[in-house]
Design a protein around this motif. Structure first.
Motif, short mmCIF file in Angstrom:
data_model
loop_
_atom_site.label_atom_id
_atom_site.label_comp_id
_atom_site.label_asym_id
_atom_site.label_seq_id
_atom_site.Cartn_x
_atom_site.Cartn_y
_atom_site.Cartn_z
N GLN A 45 42.62 41.35 42.28
CA GLN A 45 43.52 40.91 41.46
C GLN A 45 42.85 40.58 40.00
OE1 GLN A 45 46.00 37.11 41.57
NE2 GLN A 45 44.38 36.63 43.38
N SER A 46 43.55 40.94 39.17
CA SER A 46 43.28 40.57 37.64
C SER A 46 44.14 39.46 37.15
CB SER A 46 43.55 41.92 36.90
OG SER A 46 43.09 43.14 37.11
N GLU A 85 40.98 34.04 34.96
CA GLU A 85 40.17 34.82 35.97
C GLU A 85 40.30 34.05 37.32
OE1 GLU A 85 38.64 38.02 36.04
OE2 GLU A 85 38.98 38.23 33.83
N ARG A 87 40.18 34.74 41.89
CA ARG A 87 40.28 35.29 43.02
C ARG A 87 39.86 34.60 44.36
NH1 ARG A 87 34.95 35.83 41.47
NH2 ARG A 87 33.61 35.95 43.16
N GLN A 116 48.97 45.21 36.56
CA GLN A 116 48.37 44.03 36.92
C GLN A 116 48.44 44.13 38.57
OE1 GLN A 116 50.73 40.66 36.00
NE2 GLN A 116 50.40 40.88 33.80
#
Length: 118
Positions: A45-46, A85, A87, A116
């Motif tokens: 993911q972003s 950011e 993850r 996204q």
């Protein structure tokens, strides 16, 4: 009132997919979805344009942000501010996350919400 069936429940990704994202509810000010990553899977993911809360409903992993890394498991609640950011890494057990976006997912995006990954 509305009961949101299936929200936060583990669902294996479709064949060939790295993870699974399903939006379970959308209203202008928030959206709720379920994000699942299988053990050993990758989270690509972003950053999002909305604030986000994750509630781990199953599984174990590490959440990685610029501020650090933390191990998470069932019951963990994680806040990620818009634009940060982040993850999930080292997914050791199938990970199921209830995800709440405020405002609704993609509503602040500059362009398509599909741009996204989640």
């Amino acid at each position: 009132m509305r009961i949101i069936e299936g929200a936060g429940e583990w669902t294996p990704p479709a064949a060939g997919a790295a993870n699974d994202w399903v939006e379970n509810l959308r209203v202008p000010d928030l959206s709720v979805g379920t994000y699942c990553i299988p053990a050993g899977g990758l989270d690509s993911q972003s950053p999002h344009t909305e604030d986000e809360i994750y509630v781990v409903t199953a599984g174990r992993a590490k959440i990685v942000t610029p501020d650090g890394t933390a191990e998470v498991g069932p019951g963990a609640v994680i806040f990620v501010p818009a634009g940060e950011e982040h993850r999930f890494d080292e997914v050791t057990e199938d990970l199921a996350l209830l995800v709440v976006f405020g405002p609704a997912y993609g509503s602040r995006a500059h362009g398509s919400a599909a741009a996204q990954d989640d």
